[in-house]
Structure formats: C-alpha cells, structure tokens
Scaffold this motif. Sequence first.
Motif, mmCIF file in Angstrom:
data_model
loop_
_atom_site.group_PDB
_atom_site.id
_atom_site.type_symbol
_atom_site.label_atom_id
_atom_site.label_comp_id
_atom_site.label_asym_id
_atom_site.label_seq_id
_atom_site.Cartn_x
_atom_site.Cartn_y
_atom_site.Cartn_z
ATOM 1 N N GLN A 135 1.012 -1.194 -0.061
ATOM 2 C CA GLN A 135 0.007 -0.038 0.034
ATOM 3 C C GLN A 135 0.901 1.139 -0.137
ATOM 4 N N LEU A 136 1.985 1.052 0.459
ATOM 5 C CA LEU A 136 3.179 2.362 0.538
ATOM 6 C C LEU A 136 3.542 2.708 -0.808
ATOM 7 N N ARG A 137 3.800 1.494 -1.524
ATOM 8 C CA ARG A 137 3.893 1.918 -2.948
ATOM 9 C C ARG A 137 3.112 2.269 -3.771
ATOM 10 N N ARG A 138 1.968 2.115 -3.548
ATOM 11 C CA ARG A 138 0.696 2.511 -4.248
ATOM 12 C C ARG A 138 0.366 3.795 -3.935
ATOM 13 N N TRP A 139 0.687 4.251 -2.599
ATOM 14 C CA TRP A 139 0.425 5.381 -2.180
ATOM 15 C C TRP A 139 1.358 6.465 -2.681
ATOM 16 N N LYS A 140 2.566 6.027 -2.901
ATOM 17 C CA LYS A 140 3.677 6.871 -3.693
ATOM 18 C C LYS A 140 3.326 7.252 -5.118
ATOM 19 N N GLU A 141 2.711 6.222 -5.642
ATOM 20 C CA GLU A 141 2.499 6.100 -7.274
ATOM 21 C C GLU A 141 1.356 7.022 -7.457
ATOM 22 N N THR A 142 0.265 7.245 -6.671
ATOM 23 C CA THR A 142 -0.820 7.946 -6.743
ATOM 24 C C THR A 142 -0.890 9.118 -6.149
ATOM 25 N N ARG A 143 -0.100 9.476 -5.076
ATOM 26 C CA ARG A 143 -0.069 10.545 -4.145
ATOM 27 C C ARG A 143 1.111 11.293 -3.895
ATOM 28 N N GLY A 144 2.313 10.558 -4.220
ATOM 29 C CA GLY A 144 3.603 11.168 -3.872
ATOM 30 C C GLY A 144 4.216 10.585 -2.381
ATOM 31 N N GLU A 145 5.095 11.136 -1.878
ATOM 32 C CA GLU A 145 5.859 10.833 -0.569
ATOM 33 C C GLU A 145 4.740 11.414 0.616
ATOM 34 N N LEU A 146 4.813 10.436 1.454
ATOM 35 C CA LEU A 146 4.303 10.790 2.605
ATOM 36 C C LEU A 146 4.848 11.858 3.389
ATOM 37 N N HIS A 147 3.997 12.812 3.814
ATOM 38 C CA HIS A 147 4.602 14.068 4.366
ATOM 39 C C HIS A 147 4.702 13.695 5.963
ATOM 40 N N CYS A 148 4.273 12.901 6.361
ATOM 41 C CA CYS A 148 4.674 12.403 7.971
ATOM 42 C C CYS A 148 5.587 11.314 7.858
ATOM 43 N N LYS A 149 6.684 11.555 8.467
ATOM 44 C CA LYS A 149 7.741 10.284 8.688
ATOM 45 C C LYS A 149 7.478 9.931 10.176
ATOM 46 N N SER A 150 6.683 8.885 10.266
ATOM 47 C CA SER A 150 6.523 8.490 11.674
ATOM 48 C C SER A 150 7.329 7.366 11.805
ATOM 49 N N PRO A 151 7.850 7.021 13.193
ATOM 50 C CA PRO A 151 8.706 5.735 13.372
ATOM 51 C C PRO A 151 8.156 4.724 13.120
ATOM 52 N N PRO A 152 8.922 3.573 13.114
ATOM 53 C CA PRO A 152 8.420 2.250 12.670
ATOM 54 C C PRO A 152 7.438 1.757 13.837
ATOM 55 N N ARG A 153 6.319 1.157 13.120
ATOM 56 C CA ARG A 153 5.357 0.512 14.495
ATOM 57 C C ARG A 153 5.938 -0.883 14.759
ATOM 58 N N MET A 154 5.611 -0.623 16.298
ATOM 59 C CA MET A 154 6.311 -2.014 17.178
ATOM 60 C C MET A 154 4.921 -2.957 17.337
ATOM 61 N N HIS A 155 5.093 -4.214 16.955
ATOM 62 C CA HIS A 155 4.026 -5.181 16.945
ATOM 63 C C HIS A 155 3.894 -5.849 18.467
ATOM 64 N N GLY A 156 3.546 -5.008 19.382
ATOM 65 C CA GLY A 156 3.187 -5.498 20.835
ATOM 66 C C GLY A 156 4.475 -5.480 21.659
ATOM 67 N N ALA A 157 4.117 -5.766 23.010
ATOM 68 C CA ALA A 157 4.974 -5.672 24.157
ATOM 69 C C ALA A 157 6.320 -6.316 23.841
ATOM 70 N N LYS A 158 6.481 -7.509 23.282
ATOM 71 C CA LYS A 158 7.848 -8.237 23.003
ATOM 72 C C LYS A 158 8.690 -7.328 22.107
ATOM 73 N N ALA A 159 8.200 -6.844 21.070
ATOM 74 C CA ALA A 159 8.917 -6.020 20.114
ATOM 75 C C ALA A 159 9.247 -4.743 20.697
ATOM 76 N N ILE A 160 8.512 -4.199 21.592
ATOM 77 C CA ILE A 160 8.834 -2.715 22.313
ATOM 78 C C ILE A 160 10.042 -3.046 23.260
ATOM 79 N N MET A 161 9.788 -4.101 23.936
ATOM 80 C CA MET A 161 10.873 -4.501 25.076
ATOM 81 C C MET A 161 12.359 -4.815 24.297
ATOM 82 N N ALA A 162 12.231 -5.508 23.153
ATOM 83 C CA ALA A 162 13.396 -6.137 22.425
ATOM 84 C C ALA A 162 14.144 -4.543 21.897
ATOM 85 N N ALA A 163 13.375 -3.895 21.527
ATOM 86 C CA ALA A 163 13.990 -2.500 20.889
ATOM 87 C C ALA A 163 14.678 -1.626 21.844
ATOM 88 N N GLU A 164 14.219 -1.711 23.094
ATOM 89 C CA GLU A 164 14.865 -0.878 24.203
ATOM 90 C C GLU A 164 14.736 -1.594 25.356
#
Length: 479
Positions: free
Chosen positions: A362-391
């Motif tokens: 969907q990100l590829r499709r977005w860029k093709e039809t609407r251009g680059e995202l204006h908001c550069k959000s941090p990567p999404r963490m999938h739950g408690a384990k991923a959050i704890m592993a990251a930090e």
Amino acid sequence: VAKSGNGLQSAESIKSLRGTRESLALTDEGNSFGSDSELNGYTSERQTDKYGFIGGAQQYSEQSAEDIPPEVLRQREAKWLDMLNNWDKWMAKRHKKMKLRCQKGIPPSLRGRAWLYLSGGKVKREQHKGKFEELDRQAGDPKWVDVIEKDLHRQFPFHEMFVARGGHGQQDLYRVLKAYTLHRPEEGYCQAQAPIAAVLLMHMPAEDAFWGLVQICEKYLPGYYSVGLEAIQLDGEILFALLKRVSPLAHRHLKKHKLDPILYMTEWFMCAFSRTLPWASVLRVWDMFLCEGVKIIFRVGLVLLKCMLGSQDKLKTCQGQYETMELLKTIDTRYMLEGFLVREVIELPLSERDIEKEHLAQLRRWKETRGELHCKSPPRMHGAKAIMAAEPPNRQDLRQNPTIIVESSLATNKNGEGQEEDKARKKTKEQKNGKKNGTPVAANPEPSDTSTKPSPPLKDTPLQGSNQSLISTEHDTYL
C-alpha cells in the motif's frame, strides 16, 4: 454528548464534536461528582455499573460480560503477580504463555499495572523520572489548551470519573493531554487521543496514563495523530486489502459502493474501539492489543465487517452507500459481545507479517498515486515483546513500586510487638527473593507453585481463608 448505536462516526464528524468553548474551572473539589448542574445534563439517579458507567450505550449489562468465579480470579491474580515480579524473564522465555493469559483477560485488580508493563510505559516512566511533573507545571501552548478544554466533557460523559465539569477525572485528563502536547509539540493534540487517555486514566494515575499514551502514540499507532492523518488513511487501505482475503463478499460490496475505508474505520482504529464496543469487550480488546500490537485492532475491524457484510442475506438490507454506512454505524450487539468477539479475534488468521507485507504494498501504491508521505512516523512496534526488544530495560526499571501496602493487623498493637514481627517476616521474605525492596506481603505469591495454587494472604488480614478476589470489595485499580 450521548451517541446513538455503537457511536461509529465518519472522519468528517470527528471534527464536528468540537462545539463552542465552555469554561472549565479546574478546581480542587472534595466531591468527584460535583453538583447536579455539573453532570453534563445528567440529573437522574446515580446508579453506576461495575465499570463506573452511569448509563449510555457502553453501560455494562449481564449479557455483555462473562462472569469469572472468584476462586478462578484469585488464581489468575496470583499468576499475574508472579509475572509482574519477574517481567523480564516472562517476556524473554514464556511470552507465549503471557499472550494466552492476556487473551483470557487480565484480572481487573491488576489491569492498570499490567497495561503499563505491557506498553513499556513503566520503563519510560522510570527512565524519565520527573519528566511528567516538569511538563505538568508548564502552561502549555494556548492553541492546544483551548482545544483540549473544549473536548474534556465529551469523553465518556456517562462515566462517574468524567461526569463532573472540572472534576478530578477531567482535571487529570487535561493534565495528561496538555503534557503530551508539550512532549511532542510537532504533533500537538488530536481529538482521538482524548478517549485513549481517558481509558488509561480509568485504570492508573495521571503520570502512568501519560506514559501509556506516549507509548500508544509512538510505538503502537505511530503517525495516527499527526497532521493530515496519513497513517490512518494508509491503514484503512491495508484493512480493505486484507478484507478481500477474510470476506470477499464484504470487500466486493464496499468496493461497488465506493465506500472509502476512512469513512467507517477512522474512529475504530484511532480510538482503539474504546468508543464503539461494550465496555467488557473494550477491556478484553485492550488486553490483547497492548500485548500483541495493532494486529488486534485490524482483527477486530475485519471481524465486524465480515459479520455485518459477509453474507448475501445481510447485503439485502443495504443496497446502497447510505444504507451500508447506517448498518456499520449500528453494529449488531451480538457481534460485539465479549465472548463472541474475543473468540473470533483470536481465531482470525492474521499475523504481523501479513500486515507488514500489505503495508509495503500500500505504501508503494500511495507513492505512485499521491507522492511521498508528509509524515515520517517511527516504525510500528508489534506488541509488548517487540517494544521491550527494541529498548531492553534493566531490572531496576521493572521493579514494582506498589501504592497499596497491606499490613498485618498486629502492627496496630500498642506494645509494638506486632510491628517488629511484621518487619522480621518482611525481611525474611526479601532475603528469600534476593531483593533489597520487597513487594507487599499480601501481593507477592511464591513463584514456585502459582500455576496451580495461589499463596494465601497474610494470616492476619481479613482476606484469610476467603476465595474473594482482590477486586471483590474494591473498585480501586491503582495497585
């Protein structure tokens, strides 16, 4: 503002909730309810349900929640206390078991503490001591303060905590939301953050709720509350693409009538279903969401769409765009009930990998039809384990600092013998656990056999020999 049906709204109507400015006297009131004139127009008899709701669409009913026997609750509380005392070990080695326990439902007495640990808010709070107090003392940007004040009385107006204008609940909500605008000035305030913060405040003090909100905004749903709402639009496209797999019939119907996902899923996702489902279901969804991440929100959305639009019989009643939207605004209660919904959500085959794969497409499709995202959000963490592993936290950050201490009745003896005995018992317990600072005796079961039999409370407490859960006589969840 009471809402009809399940309270689902389109993206346009999110802005319409902001009415005219109403002055809010943030005073210290002895009575959390205030006078009848402050009850948002609600002057009938105050009878709250077990969740604190006085009425409205989300009020508890016997049909909407599954009662758990007190002895089972007591066992679950003991198991959760063991997990909270050894959080890093459980996350590293027994995460699957923890996930199953979240799916079963976190005991109400420990829900607030468990949510703070799952979200990583506990670690953030310990690593940034004094940060909330510092933000709380600041005046805040008048632009955001003005908008926040307008929204305070609209958050769960039928809940006893938020029913009074200028009451303690609204004061804390104001403090948390204002602090977030100072913490993330580039993001500011988005109205959908208010119900998220309010749900957290129902289960924990303001400082904890602030860090819980930070984690949800930055780790679980990054970019959702930024200007332009690009992240939520992108997730709408992801949801729609996944629906094709889950229910081709529903997908085809929505596509035929050109119903953009943002029209029906904005409030679902941005408020994590807190304004949509019966309260018993909201709590169970949040238990799983904070453990497993955003895939739970996707699963709930897919289950509701499949149930409402997944058969020819159901589609006969909504031949056009308007009828379909009306149907999605008034979701059949039976599909939102705790037992049915949780079972369907758990069984729906949708993983983090599925979401990330579709996200890239969907990100590829977005860029093709609407251009680059204006908001550069941090990567999404999938739950408690991923959050704890990251930090990765240290053990000091995970150590519990309980706010309720259960003392022996002997401690009240005039001769002080009971106090000495209690101290000796506590010291022995601490040495056994190898800790410098132990947790309350009544809330620290032996980890060796918690899987089958919880430890009894301190002999001298009124709970001795009782099968009552820790929550049977208390609504306070700030354990």
